[in-house]
Design an enzyme around this catalytic site. Structure first.
Site, PDB file in Angstrom:
ATOM      1  N   ASP A  51       0.838  -1.210   0.000  1.00  0.00           N
ATOM      2  CA  ASP A  51       0.000   0.000   0.000  1.00  0.00           C
ATOM      3  C   ASP A  51       0.871   1.258   0.000  1.00  0.00           C
ATOM      4  O   ASP A  51       0.366   2.374  -0.073  1.00  0.00           O
ATOM      5  CB  ASP A  51      -1.023  -0.012   1.146  1.00  0.00           C
ATOM      6  N   SER A  52       2.206   1.071   0.021  1.00  0.00           N
ATOM      7  CA  SER A  52       3.135   2.191  -0.164  1.00  0.00           C
ATOM      8  C   SER A  52       2.891   2.857  -1.518  1.00  0.00           C
ATOM      9  O   SER A  52       3.299   4.003  -1.732  1.00  0.00           O
ATOM     10  CB  SER A  52       4.587   1.708  -0.066  1.00  0.00           C
ATOM     11  N   ASP A  90      -1.150  -6.386  -0.266  1.00  0.00           N
ATOM     12  CA  ASP A  90      -1.162  -5.698   1.029  1.00  0.00           C
ATOM     13  C   ASP A  90      -2.583  -5.212   1.315  1.00  0.00           C
ATOM     14  O   ASP A  90      -3.133  -4.417   0.547  1.00  0.00           O
ATOM     15  CB  ASP A  90      -0.212  -4.484   0.904  1.00  0.00           C
ATOM     16  N   LYS A 119      -1.122  -9.435   3.112  1.00  0.00           N
ATOM     17  CA  LYS A 119      -0.333  -8.950   4.266  1.00  0.00           C
ATOM     18  C   LYS A 119      -1.222  -8.063   5.126  1.00  0.00           C
ATOM     19  O   LYS A 119      -1.984  -7.262   4.585  1.00  0.00           O
ATOM     20  CB  LYS A 119       0.891  -8.157   3.803  1.00  0.00           C
ATOM     21  N   GLU A 121      -1.092  -5.589   8.834  1.00  0.00           N
ATOM     22  CA  GLU A 121      -0.251  -4.989   9.874  1.00  0.00           C
ATOM     23  C   GLU A 121      -0.872  -5.245  11.248  1.00  0.00           C
ATOM     24  O   GLU A 121      -2.087  -5.150  11.403  1.00  0.00           O
ATOM     25  CB  GLU A 121      -0.126  -3.471   9.642  1.00  0.00           C
ATOM     26  N   GLU A 188       9.486  -4.297  10.490  1.00  0.00           N
ATOM     27  CA  GLU A 188       9.903  -2.992   9.951  1.00  0.00           C
ATOM     28  C   GLU A 188      10.367  -2.041  11.056  1.00  0.00           C
ATOM     29  O   GLU A 188       9.748  -1.954  12.130  1.00  0.00           O
ATOM     30  CB  GLU A 188       8.729  -2.348   9.186  1.00  0.00           C
TER      31      GLU A 188
HETATM   32  O1  KIV Z   1       3.496  -1.091   1.681  1.00  0.00           O
HETATM   33  C1  KIV Z   1       4.663  -1.524   1.640  1.00  0.00           C
HETATM   34  O2  KIV Z   1       5.396  -1.338   0.666  1.00  0.00           O
HETATM   35  C2  KIV Z   1       5.141  -2.276   2.799  1.00  0.00           C
HETATM   36  C3  KIV Z   1       6.612  -2.543   2.877  1.00  0.00           C
HETATM   37  C4  KIV Z   1       7.272  -1.337   3.419  1.00  0.00           C
HETATM   38  C5  KIV Z   1       6.911  -3.751   3.677  1.00  0.00           C
HETATM   39  O3  KIV Z   1       4.386  -2.603   3.666  1.00  0.00           O
END
Ligand code: KIV
Length: 270
Positions: A51-52, A90, A119, A121, A188
């Protein structure tokens, strides 16, 4: 290694990743589209559609406004470009607040893309969500330590694991995720001692980002590692290329040649 030779010859599965702990470092990068996913195909073990992308591609200040629709759209593109890496979607902020929403949204991720895992968090407070997903045959990559989706509630990005008490908390989080069935954990923004202690405490692989040298693998955001994202550079990012400089130089040559009527010439005409 010659750049013609692919490092990864076979489709990477959850079993491949499990077997790599303590044997061979796991490589993971982010990708958001088919073009770059194709370049990374056969080179890395895992592609994370992170989600970056909300920051580096959409230009937002944090990841919180990413949506399930965006994550699905970008994961479809990545799956079109890469066939060998394990592909992880994510889950965006707000898409796994409770077990029902988590199952509904992660099921969409499986049905509408070819991602092999999602993924999420969170540590032990999210173990019930991980369990709900793994009980419903959805593979989960955990994410603990500095968690970008908590940036507003935490009042900023904070490095974790600075004292024994916090390291113990992180270990508890990692163990809870392992027990809930996560196949690996992203760690992280923690002090190297914390990265090492977490890695030693669980039997599943840890994948570090700013977590020192002792995790079972490493992940970087592609636009950071190749120097395309110029807003800021976290301390843990190593730039393997100055992408922005290369693009600007190429663009400068192109605009000069067009302005000077050097491009196109007869070699580029029908
Ligand atoms: O969103 C992302 O790119 C991430 C990485 C920093 C692990 O969660």
């Amino acid at each position: 290694m010659s750049i013609q030779t692919k490092r990864v010859a076979k489709k990477v599965t959850l079993t491949t990743i499990a077997k790599m702990k303590g044997v061979e470092p796991i490589t993971m990068v982010t990708a958001y589209d088919a073009l770059f996913a194709k370049l990374f195909d056969g080179e890395v073990d895992i592609i994370l559609v992170g989600d970056s992308l909300n920051m580096s591609f959409l230009g937002k200040n944090d990841t919180l406004s990413a949506t399930m629709e965006q994550m699905i759209y970008h994961t479809q593109a990545v799956c079109n470009g890469a066939s060998l890496p394990l592909i992880v979607l994510d889950m965006p902020f707000g898409s796994y607040t409770n077990e029902v929403d988590a199952i509904k949204n992660a099921t969409r991720a499986y049905q509408e893309t070819d991602a092999q895992a999602v993924k999420i968090e969170g540590g032990k407070e999210r173990a019930n969500i991980v369990k709900a997903l793994t009980n419903n045959s959805i593979a989960v990559l955990g994410h603990i330590g500095l968690m970008p989706q908590f940036v507003r509630s935490d009042g900023g990005y904070r490095v974790r694991g600075k004292d024994r008490e916090d390291i113990e908390k992180l270990i508890e989080d990692a163990k809870a995720l392992e027990l809930a069935g996560a196949f690996a954990i992203v760690v992280e923004g923690v002090k190297p001692e914390a990265g090492k202690a977490i890695t030693q405490a669980v039997n599943i692989p840890t994948i570090g980002i700013g977590a020192g040298v002792d995790t079972d693998g490493q992940v970087l955001v592609w636009s950071d590692m190749f120097g395309f994202f110029e807003e800021f550079k976290p301390k843990f990012v190593k730039q393997y290329l100055n992408g922005a400089k290369l693009i600007k130089e190429g663009l400068d040559r192109y605009t000069s040649e067009v302005k000077n009527r050097e491009f196109p010439n007869s070699s580029f005409s029908y």
